[in-house]
Design a protein around this motif. Sequence first.
Motif, short mmCIF file in Angstrom:
data_model
loop_
_atom_site.label_atom_id
_atom_site.label_comp_id
_atom_site.label_asym_id
_atom_site.label_seq_id
_atom_site.Cartn_x
_atom_site.Cartn_y
_atom_site.Cartn_z
N LEU A 113 36.94 29.05 31.45
CA LEU A 113 35.46 27.75 31.10
C LEU A 113 35.60 26.64 32.58
N LYS A 114 36.79 27.36 33.76
CA LYS A 114 36.91 27.19 35.45
C LYS A 114 36.78 27.77 35.84
N ALA A 115 35.67 27.74 37.37
CA ALA A 115 35.95 28.97 38.12
C ALA A 115 36.92 28.98 39.56
N ASP A 116 37.72 29.65 38.38
CA ASP A 116 39.08 29.26 39.26
C ASP A 116 40.06 30.77 39.57
N ARG A 117 38.92 31.31 38.18
CA ARG A 117 40.37 33.06 37.85
C ARG A 117 38.95 33.97 38.43
N TYR A 118 39.44 35.06 39.19
CA TYR A 118 38.58 35.80 39.94
C TYR A 118 38.97 37.54 39.20
N MET A 119 38.16 37.73 38.29
CA MET A 119 38.60 39.10 37.88
C MET A 119 37.89 40.72 38.78
N VAL A 120 38.64 41.64 39.15
CA VAL A 120 38.42 42.37 39.84
C VAL A 120 37.81 43.55 38.51
N THR A 121 36.40 43.77 38.20
CA THR A 121 36.11 44.70 36.87
C THR A 121 36.05 45.90 37.88
N LEU A 122 35.53 47.33 36.45
CA LEU A 122 34.93 48.33 37.28
C LEU A 122 33.18 48.09 37.29
#
Length: 186
Positions: free
Chosen positions: A134-143
């Motif tokens: 719920l915050k823009a502070d985690r970046y997920m690398v996804t397929l």
Amino acid sequence: GKPVENEKSIVGKQTHPPVPKTPKKASKQQILGSIRVPKNATLYKMIEYIYGTYDPGYLKSIIKANTRIKNPRSIQVGTALAIPIIKDNLQQWPDSEYFFTISEHKTLEQAYFTARRFNSLNIRTKIIINPSTLKADRYMVTLRNTFATCDAATRYLAENKLTDAAVCLPVAFLFSHPESLARTSD
């Protein structure tokens, strides 16, 4: 009757100044994060690693978010770039399918280097914000691609000898917290 007319004219005058400001605010781009241009990088490749594919519209969005870019073919190493969120990029995923996160990072730069590494192994990725925070502070690398089932995604991971830390999630999960997918640049 005269004070009422004056009040109306004052109210009318007060409503006019915000009108030009509203479109300006509405046109602000939502920012995924910022990244410094690394050595041997091109905007074309950076777009591909971040958004999962190159699109001229994505380049236009980056130039719009970074007005100091004069020549997109010649970006100086170390230049800080604001990377806008491209909503169409996320909406290309059918919400009935599943996606795999490969890793999660605190900064867009860290996520970018992970995405670049996987892309160098011919494993196409994209970077999104983790909506569960719920915050823009985690970046997920996804397929980059989605799968009809988690089993299909798991088979893909096994065939490509990908990390055990990968997590299968429904695409609908991304849209259950839409406010978390973006932050506005001020």
